[in-house]
Design an enzyme around this catalytic site. Structure first.
Site, PDB file in Angstrom:
ATOM      1  N   ASP A 119     -18.209  22.072  58.532  1.00  0.00           N
ATOM      2  CA  ASP A 119     -17.950  23.444  58.967  1.00  0.00           C
ATOM      3  C   ASP A 119     -16.599  23.964  58.467  1.00  0.00           C
ATOM      4  O   ASP A 119     -15.629  23.215  58.355  1.00  0.00           O
ATOM      5  CB  ASP A 119     -18.001  23.474  60.501  1.00  0.00           C
ATOM      6  CG  ASP A 119     -18.036  24.878  61.068  1.00  0.00           C
ATOM      7  OD1 ASP A 119     -18.357  25.810  60.315  1.00  0.00           O
ATOM      8  OD2 ASP A 119     -17.741  25.039  62.266  1.00  0.00           O
ATOM      9  N   GLU A 176     -24.070  27.937  54.218  1.00  0.00           N
ATOM     10  CA  GLU A 176     -23.703  29.055  55.087  1.00  0.00           C
ATOM     11  C   GLU A 176     -22.447  29.740  54.552  1.00  0.00           C
ATOM     12  O   GLU A 176     -21.458  29.084  54.231  1.00  0.00           O
ATOM     13  CB  GLU A 176     -23.465  28.580  56.521  1.00  0.00           C
ATOM     14  CG  GLU A 176     -22.931  29.689  57.428  1.00  0.00           C
ATOM     15  CD  GLU A 176     -23.141  29.416  58.911  1.00  0.00           C
ATOM     16  OE1 GLU A 176     -24.222  28.926  59.270  1.00  0.00           O
ATOM     17  OE2 GLU A 176     -22.223  29.705  59.695  1.00  0.00           O
TER      18      GLU A 176
END
Length: 481
Positions: A161, A266
């Site tokens: 992330d 993402e």
């Protein structure tokens, strides 16, 4: 049969995690717990190739190999049980459960196993790893041991992330992560800091690199009956905010493609001061597609305040109108989900978010599981909780700098004046929640606090799992309607 033999002969010293029991190729695998910690036990005629064990004992004709829970032994398990390797979520509705402690995945499994959401059990950011002293391998292995412990075999993902640097991206890919969230915030421009003259000059610099005006000017779109068209001013502003950021995302994407053939990608453009307008959303998608960047999720900056560890602060009706617009744009372009960052505890927005997106969504949580863990400490070890609380106060001003929060220390209670039985109630206070939420690194860097925190949670394991699972399930239930 194997478990019965083990319990009959070794039961006094070991607690067996029965849900972990699996069989393959005349071998049995399961987890146990002794005073020193958790152990993998493999039963069979001979140990599988590559397995390292520190003890071998026989009982009733069965050989039991006692093994450490290390990376090498987990790799052996993954060969026998491929479901212990993370996979892509793709366009399935998905939910990320970041675990800053590395021991919380069993709770996350319990919360998500019967839901319709695809779980991303291994999820940490570069910042979290730096503050907790963990590596990508630690994050993925810890989550996988938790998956194995609970006997879960339905598939899960692993999200590296908020990655900014190529080297972090490459190292996560080589450890087997299946999802990569790119944070290009260092390359996003803040329009409010530029004069009109500066905006025009910087846009001219972009046009000297690439005549994007010839691509976009006059382009028209219809979104839920609203007409959207690129003109000179809004194209300039969109390019100023996002052009360099998208170039960075493209560079990261090309690096990743050289490392691994199949992954969820993402793009996070939520780190801007102003909310992402429908036109800006369209510009980002058009630019990514034009460059050939295949992305699975797009994280936007929505209206309102998305602070850590507390519910949404803002106009819910306005948010509902905006998310419908963004969801319609995503449907118009197809092929990606809308991602909600700082998704912990945003209970008031989940129904509208899930409904508008029609299940094409991803939600990220992390800090809320840590909060629930510390809440368990407050229930069963009040003195340790008070020490943790004092540590958070000492480090709050420094630790808060990289987080978007509004906690006011003048409003947090003096913990010495709070009765033991009232300590868990502190977690209803948004100032206390954010105080504890952002100081996890400082708490975990204190060796004594860390050791006692882990020991307390291990001694109260079921309470810990059930407390976290109940809280995460509250998120899941609202998202599933």
């Amino acid at each position: 049969m194997v478990l019965k033999v083990f319990k009959d002969h070794f039961g006094r010293g070991y607690e067996v995690y029965e849900k972990s029991y699996r069989e393959k190729d005349s071998l049995s695998f399961f987890l146990t717990k002794e005073e020193e910690g958790k152990i993998l036990v493999v039963a069979g005629e001979k140990a599988p190739e590559g397995l390292s064990f520190f003890k071998k004992q026989r009982a009733e004709g069965v050989s039991f190999f006692f093994c450490e829970r290390n990376h090498e032994n987990l790799e052996v398990l993954r060969k026998y049980f491929p479901d212990l390797k993370p996979v892509r979520a793709g366009l399935r509705a998905s939910f990320g459960t970041g675990d800053r402690l590395g021991i919380t995945t069993p709770a996350h499994v319990r919360a998500l196993k019967d839901s319709g959401l695809f779980p991303i059990f291994a999820q940490q950011s570069v910042r979290e790893n730096e503050r907790t002293g963990r590596t990508w391998r630690d994050v993925l292995d810890d989550a996988t041991w938790g998956v194995f412990q609970e006997g879960y075999s339905e598939g899960f993902g692993a999200d590296a992330d908020h990655v900014k640097r190529p080297e972090d991206l490459v190292s996560a890919a080589r450890e087997g992560f299946t999802m990569f969230t790119i944070d290009p915030s260092d390359h996003v421009r803040n329009l409010s800091k530029l004069t009109e003259k500066e905006r025009n000059e910087k846009f001219e610099e972009i046009l000297r690199k690439e005549r994007i005006d010839r691509i976009y000017l006059g382009k028209k779109y219809s979104v839920l009956g609203e007409k959207i068209e690129f003109d000179e001013k809004n194209l300039r502003d969109a390019a100023l905010v996002y052009y360099d950021a998208i170039a960075h995302v493209d560079m990261m994407y090309q690096i990743l493609k050289d490392e691994t053939p199949d992954f969820d990608f993402e793009v996070s453009v939520d780190e801007t001061e102003t909310p992402t307008s429908p036109l800006f959303h369209i510009f980002v998608v058009e630019e990514l597609r034009r460059r050939g960047v295949e992305f699975t999720n797009l994280a936007l900056r929505f209206i309102g305040e998305w602070e850590k560890g507390i519910d949404y602060k803002g106009d819910l009706a306005q948010f509902e109108r905006e998310i419908k617009m963004h969801a319609e744009i995503a449907r118009m372009f197809e092929g990606y989900k809308i991602s909600l960052h700082s998704g912990s505890d945003k209970f008031s927005v989940y129904p509208a978010f899930a409904s508008a997106t029609g299940g094409l969504f991803h939600v990220k949580t992390a800090g809320t599981s840590y909060l629930e863990a510390v809440k368990v400490i407050s229930m069963v070890n009040p003195e340790l909780f008070r020490e943790i609380y004092r540590c958070t106060l000492d480090h709050f001003e420094e630790d808060r700098k990289s987080y978007h929060i509004s906690a006011d220390l003048s409003k947090v209670p003096e913990v010495e004046k709070v009765k033991d039985e009232d300590l868990p109630g502190l977690f209803e206070d948004i100032n206390v929640r954010q105080l504890i939420h952002v100081t996890y690194g400082s708490v975990l860097k204190d060796a004594s606090l860390k050791e006692r925190l882990f020991k307390t949670l291990e001694q109260n394991e079921e309470l810990f799992y059930e407390t976290v699972a109940k809280h995460i399930k509250r998120h899941v239930d609202l998202l599933e309607g």
